[in-house]
Design a protein around this motif. Sequence first.
Motif, PDB file in Angstrom:
ATOM      1  N   ARG A 270       0.868  -1.187   0.000  1.00  0.00           N
ATOM      2  CA  ARG A 270       0.000   0.000   0.000  1.00  0.00           C
ATOM      3  C   ARG A 270       0.904   1.237   0.000  1.00  0.00           C
ATOM      4  O   ARG A 270       1.545   1.536   0.999  1.00  0.00           O
ATOM      5  CB  ARG A 270      -0.898  -0.023   1.231  1.00  0.00           C
ATOM      6  N   ARG A 271       0.993   1.936  -1.131  1.00  0.00           N
ATOM      7  CA  ARG A 271       1.808   3.146  -1.212  1.00  0.00           C
ATOM      8  C   ARG A 271       1.239   4.190  -0.254  1.00  0.00           C
ATOM      9  O   ARG A 271       0.026   4.423  -0.221  1.00  0.00           O
ATOM     10  CB  ARG A 271       1.800   3.702  -2.641  1.00  0.00           C
ATOM     11  N   GLN A 272       2.104   4.791   0.531  1.00  0.00           N
ATOM     12  CA  GLN A 272       1.639   5.830   1.440  1.00  0.00           C
ATOM     13  C   GLN A 272       2.720   6.878   1.643  1.00  0.00           C
ATOM     14  O   GLN A 272       3.907   6.609   1.494  1.00  0.00           O
ATOM     15  CB  GLN A 272       1.212   5.244   2.786  1.00  0.00           C
ATOM     16  N   TYR A 273       2.271   8.088   1.970  1.00  0.00           N
ATOM     17  CA  TYR A 273       3.162   9.219   2.163  1.00  0.00           C
ATOM     18  C   TYR A 273       2.955   9.734   3.580  1.00  0.00           C
ATOM     19  O   TYR A 273       1.817   9.829   4.059  1.00  0.00           O
ATOM     20  CB  TYR A 273       2.850  10.320   1.155  1.00  0.00           C
ATOM     21  N   GLU A 274       4.072  10.101   4.238  1.00  0.00           N
ATOM     22  CA  GLU A 274       3.951  10.474   5.641  1.00  0.00           C
ATOM     23  C   GLU A 274       4.841  11.655   6.004  1.00  0.00           C
ATOM     24  O   GLU A 274       5.950  11.804   5.497  1.00  0.00           O
ATOM     25  CB  GLU A 274       4.360   9.304   6.550  1.00  0.00           C
ATOM     26  N   GLY A 275       4.308  12.464   6.919  1.00  0.00           N
ATOM     27  CA  GLY A 275       5.110  13.376   7.701  1.00  0.00           C
ATOM     28  C   GLY A 275       5.090  12.849   9.123  1.00  0.00           C
ATOM     29  O   GLY A 275       4.026  12.467   9.626  1.00  0.00           O
ATOM     30  N   ILE A 276       6.236  12.816   9.779  1.00  0.00           N
ATOM     31  CA  ILE A 276       6.347  12.214  11.104  1.00  0.00           C
ATOM     32  C   ILE A 276       7.084  13.172  12.022  1.00  0.00           C
ATOM     33  O   ILE A 276       8.151  13.688  11.659  1.00  0.00           O
ATOM     34  CB  ILE A 276       7.106  10.871  11.046  1.00  0.00           C
ATOM     35  N   GLY A 277       6.516  13.404  13.222  1.00  0.00           N
ATOM     36  CA  GLY A 277       7.138  14.325  14.159  1.00  0.00           C
ATOM     37  C   GLY A 277       7.239  13.769  15.564  1.00  0.00           C
ATOM     38  O   GLY A 277       6.392  12.978  16.003  1.00  0.00           O
ATOM     39  N   ASN A 278       8.256  14.204  16.273  1.00  0.00           N
ATOM     40  CA  ASN A 278       8.487  13.820  17.664  1.00  0.00           C
ATOM     41  C   ASN A 278       7.214  14.003  18.490  1.00  0.00           C
ATOM     42  O   ASN A 278       6.487  14.977  18.327  1.00  0.00           O
ATOM     43  CB  ASN A 278       9.625  14.686  18.230  1.00  0.00           C
ATOM     44  N   GLY A 279       6.957  13.053  19.361  1.00  0.00           N
ATOM     45  CA  GLY A 279       5.803  13.145  20.249  1.00  0.00           C
ATOM     46  C   GLY A 279       4.558  12.458  19.742  1.00  0.00           C
ATOM     47  O   GLY A 279       3.541  12.432  20.421  1.00  0.00           O
ATOM     48  N   GLY A 280       4.624  11.921  18.526  1.00  0.00           N
ATOM     49  CA  GLY A 280       3.461  11.234  17.977  1.00  0.00           C
ATOM     50  C   GLY A 280       2.657  12.069  17.012  1.00  0.00           C
ATOM     51  O   GLY A 280       1.454  11.854  16.831  1.00  0.00           O
ATOM     52  N   ASP A 303       8.548   6.679  22.864  1.00  0.00           N
ATOM     53  CA  ASP A 303       7.992   5.870  21.782  1.00  0.00           C
ATOM     54  C   ASP A 303       6.605   6.389  21.434  1.00  0.00           C
ATOM     55  O   ASP A 303       5.829   6.750  22.325  1.00  0.00           O
ATOM     56  CB  ASP A 303       7.894   4.402  22.196  1.00  0.00           C
ATOM     57  N   MET A 304       6.270   6.397  20.146  1.00  0.00           N
ATOM     58  CA  MET A 304       5.005   6.998  19.694  1.00  0.00           C
ATOM     59  C   MET A 304       3.878   5.965  19.724  1.00  0.00           C
ATOM     60  O   MET A 304       3.276   5.633  18.699  1.00  0.00           O
ATOM     61  CB  MET A 304       5.199   7.605  18.305  1.00  0.00           C
ATOM     62  N   VAL A 305       3.580   5.480  20.915  1.00  0.00           N
ATOM     63  CA  VAL A 305       2.603   4.402  21.076  1.00  0.00           C
ATOM     64  C   VAL A 305       1.201   4.852  20.683  1.00  0.00           C
ATOM     65  O   VAL A 305       0.478   4.149  19.966  1.00  0.00           O
ATOM     66  CB  VAL A 305       2.609   3.883  22.526  1.00  0.00           C
ATOM     67  N   SER A 306       0.804   6.032  21.141  1.00  0.00           N
ATOM     68  CA  SER A 306      -0.570   6.489  20.895  1.00  0.00           C
ATOM     69  C   SER A 306      -0.840   6.657  19.410  1.00  0.00           C
ATOM     70  O   SER A 306      -1.860   6.189  18.887  1.00  0.00           O
ATOM     71  CB  SER A 306      -0.820   7.812  21.627  1.00  0.00           C
ATOM     72  N   ALA A 307       0.069   7.321  18.708  1.00  0.00           N
ATOM     73  CA  ALA A 307      -0.133   7.548  17.277  1.00  0.00           C
ATOM     74  C   ALA A 307      -0.156   6.232  16.518  1.00  0.00           C
ATOM     75  O   ALA A 307      -1.004   6.016  15.643  1.00  0.00           O
ATOM     76  CB  ALA A 307       0.969   8.460  16.736  1.00  0.00           C
ATOM     77  N   THR A 308       0.762   5.339  16.843  1.00  0.00           N
ATOM     78  CA  THR A 308       0.819   4.053  16.151  1.00  0.00           C
ATOM     79  C   THR A 308      -0.452   3.246  16.384  1.00  0.00           C
ATOM     80  O   THR A 308      -1.017   2.653  15.442  1.00  0.00           O
ATOM     81  CB  THR A 308       2.045   3.254  16.620  1.00  0.00           C
ATOM     82  N   THR A 309      -0.916   3.237  17.626  1.00  0.00           N
ATOM     83  CA  THR A 309      -2.133   2.484  17.956  1.00  0.00           C
ATOM     84  C   THR A 309      -3.342   3.039  17.223  1.00  0.00           C
ATOM     85  O   THR A 309      -4.170   2.283  16.689  1.00  0.00           O
ATOM     86  CB  THR A 309      -2.369   2.507  19.473  1.00  0.00           C
ATOM     87  N   LEU A 310      -3.453   4.354  17.160  1.00  0.00           N
ATOM     88  CA  LEU A 310      -4.599   4.952  16.484  1.00  0.00           C
ATOM     89  C   LEU A 310      -4.528   4.743  14.980  1.00  0.00           C
ATOM     90  O   LEU A 310      -5.552   4.481  14.340  1.00  0.00           O
ATOM     91  CB  LEU A 310      -4.666   6.444  16.813  1.00  0.00           C
TER      92      LEU A 310
END
Length: 317
Positions: A270-280, A303-310
Amino acid sequence: MVAMAERVDEVLRAGTAPNFHGLVVMRGGEVVLERYGAGPDHRLGQDLGHVVFDRDTLHDLRSVSKSVVGLLYGIALGEGLVPDPGEGLVRQFTEYPDLVADPERTHLTIEHALTMTLGLEWNEDAPYTSPANSEIAMELAPDRHRYVLERPVVEEAGRRWLYCGGATALLGAVIARGAGRPLAEYAETALFRPLGIGDFGWTKGDDGLESAAAGLRLRPLDLAAVGQLVLDGGRDIVPGQWIKEMLTPRIVIEGEFRYGYQWYVGTGERRQYEGIGNGGQRLLAVPEEDLVVAVTAGEYDQDMVSATTLLDAVLGR
């Protein structure tokens, strides 16, 4: 959509995204899910205490700011305000004649900054509260741009991706100089206002310059609108050709994870594009599903647990 909302709400009820602050999901250009939380938060360098978030609350994007800078560069390029990516990087900073004349640096291009492949000594592994972190050292330096450009050359440029907020600081300077005004002012007129974004912030360093790499503050709704703009091919705001160039995978980070021009590119099934920042802080755009997800959270230097889980709940993973 019902199943997605149920998955997200179950995560929130179970407390498995404990530092979640905001979530906006768009599909087909429409907002289909919004959730907000509460908890301790920080503006870059400033404790904001306990914050109850809603759709009008600005939030630090941290390094998602870099991806917005990537868009701004493309707009400025289309307006003829900045050089092509293949042009020399150090020569844009004529106030440092010793560096411009350094034969070790003459091969550096703007594209090397866009792809974070400068080949210069840089380390952001230390916490972002420590001057051992190169980005923090840059912020503490009397001249941030010279600090980046004079880092020791440790390898050939263009060969290896190395996370570098200094690269984005240089891009922000090139944009601001080309536009003849501060980066935030250019962003407001060239990107935010055309997108209907009326409220934003951009934290500045002690030198009065915007922290291009990490200082942008937007509402999650407006962050999602930026992602939708990318899925829409730039509309009449960002040149469509730049969107294609920006999202072209150019350097391997790891496995199927690549980097384009200030954007992460997933090249898997699945091609996807991301911006990722400290803190989730996360901005995810999935073109095949016409899906945009914006997440804000308070897991700074964790660790960005909340963002990953959501994100897993939204995507059904």
